[in-house]
Enzyme design. Structure first.
Site, PDB file in Angstrom:
ATOM      1  N   GLU A 257     -14.288  -5.166   3.837  1.00 57.36           N
ATOM      2  CA  GLU A 257     -12.988  -4.590   4.163  1.00 57.36           C
ATOM      3  C   GLU A 257     -11.947  -5.692   4.044  1.00 57.36           C
ATOM      4  O   GLU A 257     -12.242  -6.869   4.293  1.00 57.36           O
ATOM      5  CB  GLU A 257     -12.994  -3.990   5.579  1.00 57.36           C
ATOM      6  CG  GLU A 257     -11.651  -3.417   6.046  1.00 57.36           C
ATOM      7  CD  GLU A 257     -11.083  -2.279   5.178  1.00 57.36           C
ATOM      8  OE1 GLU A 257     -10.928  -2.483   3.958  1.00 57.36           O
ATOM      9  OE2 GLU A 257     -10.780  -1.212   5.737  1.00 57.36           O
TER      10      GLU A 257
ATOM     11  N   ASP B 123       0.785  -1.244   0.000  1.00 63.09           N
ATOM     12  CA  ASP B 123       0.000   0.000   0.000  1.00 63.09           C
ATOM     13  C   ASP B 123       0.818   1.296   0.000  1.00 63.09           C
ATOM     14  O   ASP B 123       0.448   2.270   0.676  1.00 63.09           O
ATOM     15  CB  ASP B 123      -0.974   0.008   1.186  1.00 63.09           C
ATOM     16  CG  ASP B 123      -2.005  -1.097   1.104  1.00 63.09           C
ATOM     17  OD1 ASP B 123      -1.878  -1.968   0.218  1.00 63.09           O
ATOM     18  OD2 ASP B 123      -2.930  -1.116   1.928  1.00 63.09           O
TER      19      ASP B 123
ATOM     20  N   SER C  58     -15.630   0.973   4.510  1.00 59.95           N
ATOM     21  CA  SER C  58     -14.681   1.475   5.509  1.00 59.95           C
ATOM     22  C   SER C  58     -14.672   3.001   5.585  1.00 59.95           C
ATOM     23  O   SER C  58     -14.008   3.576   6.449  1.00 59.95           O
ATOM     24  CB  SER C  58     -13.263   0.972   5.203  1.00 59.95           C
ATOM     25  OG  SER C  58     -12.682   1.691   4.134  1.00 59.95           O
TER      26      SER C  58
ATOM     27  N   ALA D 200       0.102   0.413   6.380  1.00 59.86           N
ATOM     28  CA  ALA D 200       0.529   0.904   7.676  1.00 59.86           C
ATOM     29  C   ALA D 200       0.900  -0.312   8.529  1.00 59.86           C
ATOM     30  O   ALA D 200       0.214  -1.334   8.485  1.00 59.86           O
ATOM     31  CB  ALA D 200      -0.599   1.690   8.338  1.00 59.86           C
TER      32      ALA D 200
ATOM     33  N   LYS E  47      -6.806  -4.807  -3.540  1.00 61.55           N
ATOM     34  CA  LYS E  47      -7.610  -5.416  -2.462  1.00 61.55           C
ATOM     35  C   LYS E  47      -8.673  -4.457  -1.955  1.00 61.55           C
ATOM     36  O   LYS E  47      -8.595  -3.251  -2.204  1.00 61.55           O
ATOM     37  CB  LYS E  47      -6.701  -5.860  -1.314  1.00 61.55           C
ATOM     38  CG  LYS E  47      -5.996  -4.700  -0.641  1.00 61.55           C
ATOM     39  CD  LYS E  47      -5.069  -5.192   0.444  1.00 61.55           C
ATOM     40  CE  LYS E  47      -4.182  -4.086   0.950  1.00 61.55           C
ATOM     41  NZ  LYS E  47      -4.898  -2.944   1.523  1.00 61.55           N
TER      42      LYS E  47
ATOM     43  N   ASP F 230      -4.523  -0.658  -1.884  1.00 62.40           N
ATOM     44  CA  ASP F 230      -5.875  -0.460  -1.421  1.00 62.40           C
ATOM     45  C   ASP F 230      -6.615   0.097  -2.643  1.00 62.40           C
ATOM     46  O   ASP F 230      -6.138   1.065  -3.267  1.00 62.40           O
ATOM     47  CB  ASP F 230      -5.831   0.585  -0.288  1.00 62.40           C
ATOM     48  CG  ASP F 230      -6.669   0.200   0.914  1.00 62.40           C
ATOM     49  OD1 ASP F 230      -6.980  -0.996   1.082  1.00 62.40           O
ATOM     50  OD2 ASP F 230      -7.001   1.106   1.701  1.00 62.40           O
TER      51      ASP F 230
ATOM     52  N   HIS G 222     -10.322   0.914  -3.400  1.00 64.69           N
ATOM     53  CA  HIS G 222     -11.713   0.949  -2.953  1.00 64.69           C
ATOM     54  C   HIS G 222     -12.667   1.564  -3.981  1.00 64.69           C
ATOM     55  O   HIS G 222     -12.314   2.546  -4.636  1.00 64.69           O
ATOM     56  CB  HIS G 222     -11.826   1.797  -1.680  1.00 64.69           C
ATOM     57  CG  HIS G 222     -11.060   1.270  -0.503  1.00 64.69           C
ATOM     58  ND1 HIS G 222     -11.082  -0.043  -0.113  1.00 64.69           N
ATOM     59  CD2 HIS G 222     -10.254   1.910   0.394  1.00 64.69           C
ATOM     60  CE1 HIS G 222     -10.335  -0.193   0.976  1.00 64.69           C
ATOM     61  NE2 HIS G 222      -9.809   0.974   1.290  1.00 64.69           N
TER      62      HIS G 222
ATOM     63  N   HIS H  88     -10.484   7.104   0.985  1.00 67.43           N
ATOM     64  CA  HIS H  88      -9.077   7.046   0.565  1.00 67.43           C
ATOM     65  C   HIS H  88      -8.902   5.969  -0.494  1.00 67.43           C
ATOM     66  O   HIS H  88      -9.710   5.030  -0.576  1.00 67.43           O
ATOM     67  CB  HIS H  88      -8.176   6.730   1.771  1.00 67.43           C
ATOM     68  CG  HIS H  88      -8.477   5.389   2.375  1.00 67.43           C
ATOM     69  ND1 HIS H  88      -9.518   5.175   3.261  1.00 67.43           N
ATOM     70  CD2 HIS H  88      -7.901   4.172   2.197  1.00 67.43           C
ATOM     71  CE1 HIS H  88      -9.553   3.900   3.601  1.00 67.43           C
ATOM     72  NE2 HIS H  88      -8.591   3.267   2.970  1.00 67.43           N
TER      73      HIS H  88
ATOM     74  N   CYS I 178      -2.456  -2.884   7.379  1.00 68.40           N
ATOM     75  CA  CYS I 178      -2.285  -3.765   6.215  1.00 68.40           C
ATOM     76  C   CYS I 178      -0.972  -4.530   6.213  1.00 68.40           C
ATOM     77  O   CYS I 178      -0.918  -5.663   5.744  1.00 68.40           O
ATOM     78  CB  CYS I 178      -2.475  -2.958   4.938  1.00 68.40           C
ATOM     79  SG  CYS I 178      -4.199  -2.432   4.758  1.00 68.40           S
TER      80      CYS I 178
HETATM   81  C1  VGL Z   1      -4.968   0.726   5.490  1.00 66.81           C
HETATM   82  C2  VGL Z   1      -6.493   1.765   6.846  1.00 66.81           C
HETATM   83  C3  VGL Z   1      -7.447   1.679   5.857  1.00 66.81           C
HETATM   84  C4  VGL Z   1      -3.557   0.231   5.305  1.00 66.81           C
HETATM   85  C5  VGL Z   1      -5.914   0.622   4.506  1.00 66.81           C
HETATM   86  O1  VGL Z   1      -3.098   0.153   4.144  1.00 66.81           O
HETATM   87  O2  VGL Z   1      -2.900  -0.075   6.321  1.00 66.81           O
HETATM   88  N1  VGL Z   1      -5.266   1.286   6.667  1.00 66.81           N
HETATM   89  N2  VGL Z   1      -7.151   1.095   4.700  1.00 66.81           N
HETATM   90 ZN    ZN Z   2      -8.457   1.222   3.017  1.00 61.76          ZN
END
Ligand code: VGL
Ligand code: ZN
Length: 178
Positions: free
Chosen positions: A101, A10, A60, A129, A94, A52, A54, A71, A133
């Site tokens: 989620e 990510d 989420s 993060a 993903k 990510d 979405h 995001h 993830c």
């Molecule tokens: C993530 C919060 C929401 C990540 C993804 O990539 O860690 N964190 N979506």
């Molecule tokens: Zn996300």
């Protein structure tokens, strides 16, 4: 066949400072991630980048009652990669369905199959993060039977305390912290 894969988690614009869901200091690990990508490419590893990805109405998002600001919406600048990926890198999208989620790169994707088909035995994980993830991806890698390493100088968390806890969880699950 490459025995190894690098999984870059990510590394997208929205997770960087000034993005929609910033990871503090997320941009500081970009050069390190790029170095790892280059190093692993040279030694013949499979390079995987998760993203990510979405839909605009993802569950989420706060507008849908979820925990996060909108995001990494599919095909927007915020969803673009901030690392340099070589030709041949495998991109894993993903959390692409509105009502599901998925923090792990293995969840609802073909990642495990792709790794297995490529003869991968060991995976190395970096990105953001750490406590979301990255952690979910590393724990799933262990569950799928891969020898799993965390490149701890190339990960960043949203909250430092949570990041420490995540490192402990990964370690006790069998992830080797490098
Ligand atoms: C993530 C919060 C929401 C990540 C993804 O990539 O860690 N964190 N979506
Ligand atoms: Zn996300």
């Amino acid at each position: 066949m490459p025995e190894e894969a690098l999984i870059v988690v990510d590394m997208q614009r929205d997770f960087m400072p000034r993005g929609a869901l910033p990871v503090p200091g997320g941009d500081e690990i970009i050069p390190r991630c790029n170095e790892y990508i280059e190093e692993f490419r040279k030694r013949g590893a499979l390079i995987v980048a998760t993203r990510d990805w979405h839909p605009p109405n993802h569950i989420s998002f706060k507008e849908q009652g979820g925990p996060w600001p909108a995001h990494c919406v599919q095909n927007t600048p915020g969803a673009e990669f901030v690392v340099d990926l070589p030709a041949g890198a495998v991109i894993i999208s993903k959390a692409t369905e509105p009502d599901k989620e998925a923090y792990s790169g293995f969840e609802g994707t073909d990642l495990a199959e792709i790794l297995r088909k490529n003869g991968v035995k060991r995976v190395y994980v970096c990105g953001v993060a750490t406590e979301y993830c990255v952690k979910a991806t590393a724990l799933d890698a262990v569950k799928h039977g891969f020898e799993t390493y965390l490149l701890s100088d190339a990960v960043k968390g949203i909250r430092p305390g949570d990041e420490e806890q995540a490192l402990r969880e990964m370690k006790s699950a069998g992830v080797r912290i490098l």
